[in-house]
Design a protein around this motif. Structure first.
Motif, PDB file in Angstrom:
ATOM      1  N   LEU A  36       0.831  -1.204   0.000  1.00 13.97           N
ATOM      2  CA  LEU A  36       0.000   0.000   0.000  1.00 13.97           C
ATOM      3  C   LEU A  36       0.867   1.256   0.000  1.00 13.97           C
ATOM      4  O   LEU A  36       0.640   2.190  -0.774  1.00 13.97           O
ATOM      5  CB  LEU A  36      -0.927   0.005   1.220  1.00 13.97           C
ATOM      6  N   ALA A  37       1.853   1.290   0.894  1.00 16.48           N
ATOM      7  CA  ALA A  37       2.705   2.473   1.007  1.00 16.48           C
ATOM      8  C   ALA A  37       3.523   2.704  -0.252  1.00 16.48           C
ATOM      9  O   ALA A  37       3.815   3.856  -0.607  1.00 16.48           O
ATOM     10  CB  ALA A  37       3.624   2.329   2.220  1.00 16.48           C
ATOM     11  N   ASP A  38       3.887   1.634  -0.940  1.00 15.04           N
ATOM     12  CA  ASP A  38       4.697   1.775  -2.157  1.00 15.04           C
ATOM     13  C   ASP A  38       3.927   2.421  -3.301  1.00 15.04           C
ATOM     14  O   ASP A  38       4.527   2.861  -4.283  1.00 15.04           O
ATOM     15  CB  ASP A  38       5.239   0.409  -2.589  1.00 15.04           C
ATOM     16  N   THR A  39       2.596   2.507  -3.188  1.00 14.12           N
ATOM     17  CA  THR A  39       1.827   3.246  -4.191  1.00 14.12           C
ATOM     18  C   THR A  39       1.981   4.757  -3.998  1.00 14.12           C
ATOM     19  O   THR A  39       1.576   5.533  -4.860  1.00 14.12           O
ATOM     20  CB  THR A  39       0.325   2.910  -4.104  1.00 14.12           C
ATOM     21  N   GLY A  40       2.527   5.155  -2.855  1.00 14.14           N
ATOM     22  CA  GLY A  40       2.608   6.573  -2.498  1.00 14.14           C
ATOM     23  C   GLY A  40       1.615   6.961  -1.435  1.00 14.14           C
ATOM     24  O   GLY A  40       1.714   8.041  -0.847  1.00 14.14           O
ATOM     25  N   ALA A  41       0.617   6.088  -1.166  1.00 11.60           N
ATOM     26  CA  ALA A  41      -0.417   6.394  -0.178  1.00 11.60           C
ATOM     27  C   ALA A  41       0.156   6.373   1.234  1.00 11.60           C
ATOM     28  O   ALA A  41       1.204   5.777   1.499  1.00 11.60           O
ATOM     29  CB  ALA A  41      -1.570   5.407  -0.302  1.00 11.60           C
TER      30      ALA A  41
END
Length: 325
Positions: free
Chosen positions: A222-227
């Motif tokens: 999730l975090a790797d999407t930028g979120a």
């Protein structure tokens, strides 16, 4: 310098300070209150005074801002929040717009908009944009972020339409988004994929309740999407015990994700889910589900787990500042 709208007006983002990114003041459905609460479990003056005391207390701990994602479906009533904000001068309260629904659209939108009997542009988008750019109802208070939900049943037709309206309002205004997700059902990717297809800047999305999961691979994806990961239910041990929440955040910090997390409790001064038993229910069953639990207990536990003061400041100050910039 960029500014963000609060209940008392615009504030420079540099003045937001320590920010709890997912806290309600009240969750009180108007129809429930007006038909069954007044004279029973609701005393307006008592509840306002209680909220003022609780919010002043957390401000005294160093919190300068709370983001309140109380929207349609959770009982948003800005005049009451304005009353409280005027008596809590040390705390900024940031209001939201959107709709909180797990499955179906409110009937007031069901028959208007794309694919309905009155086909055309979605009126939700204009309503959300008006809240963000002109103000909520006649209060003069502008919302500063958007809220929607993708719960266990996923993108039902009603939920999908709300999420698309939120995404389109974001594209028109640049306002950031908080999306309530179900970590156990892993609904966050559904929301992020829809947002990406609608042109949303995913760095402006907080994945609400991501902290209910301890699956590091899921959280990093999730975090790797930028979120941004909402580690936002401290004190709600029924979803994930506090010590496991702390361990997960500490490990994500070690892996370099401190710039992709925000902290909060998702609590309130009062929720009508329990009627007049709210105070007893919260204090007996969930004694740590309170605004000051992070400052009283969690920050020390994070430090003991190897999280640095700089990483704590990143999660409490710099990430919220970036989200609202």
């Amino acid at each position: 310098m960029p500014a963000v709208e609060t209940v008392r007006g615009a504030v420079a983002v540099d003045e937001l300070g320590q920010t709890l990114m997912h806290e309600h003041v009240f969750v009180v459905a108007t129809e429930h209150l007006d038909n069954y609460g007044r004279g029973a479990w609701w005393d307006e003056e008592f509840r306002v005074a209680d909220a003022v005391a609780k919010l002043n207390a957390v401000a005294a701990k160093g919190v300068r801002t709370i983001a309140d994602p109380t929207v349609w479906g959770l009982g948003r009533y800005i005049p009451r929040i304005q009353r409280i904000a005027e008596q809590v001068p040390g705390l900024n309260i940031i209001a939201a717009t959107g709709i909180y629904a797990f499955e179906e659209l409110p009937h007031q939108y069901r028959f208007r908009g794309p694919g309905t009997i009155f086909d055309g542009p979605d009126p939700m988008v204009d309503d959300f944009v008006r809240d963000l750019t002109e103000g909520i109802a006649d209060t003069g208070v502008k919302a500063a972020f958007l809220k929607c939900v993708v719960e266990e049943k996923g993108l039902t037709p009603g939920v999908e339409r709300i999420c698309r309206a939120v995404a389109q309002a974001h594209v028109r205004t640049g306002a950031p988004i908080t999306v309530h997700t179900n970590s156990h059902a892993r609904t966050a990717p559904l929301a992020l994929d829809l947002f990406a297809k609608e042109g949303v800047d995913l760095t402006k999305v907080v994945v609400g309740h991501a902290g209910d999961s301890n699956d590091l691979d899921y959280l990093m994806r999730l975090a790797d999407t930028g979120a941004v990961l909402g580690m936002d239910r401290f004190g709600l041990d029924v979803y994930n015990p506090g010590e496991r929440r702390v361990a997960t955040i500490a490990e994500l910090c070690r892996r370099g994700y401190a710039d992709r997390m925000v902290l909060s409790h998702d609590t309130a001064c009062f929720m009508d889910y329990y009627g007049g038993a709210w105070d007893e229910t919260r204090s007996t069953l969930l004694p740590d589900w309170r605004y000051d639990h992070i400052h009283d207990d969690v920050l020390a536990a994070l430090r003991d787990s190897g999280v640095t003061d700089g990483q704590i400041e990143q999660m409490l100050v710099f990430n919220p500042k970036r989200y609202f910039s």
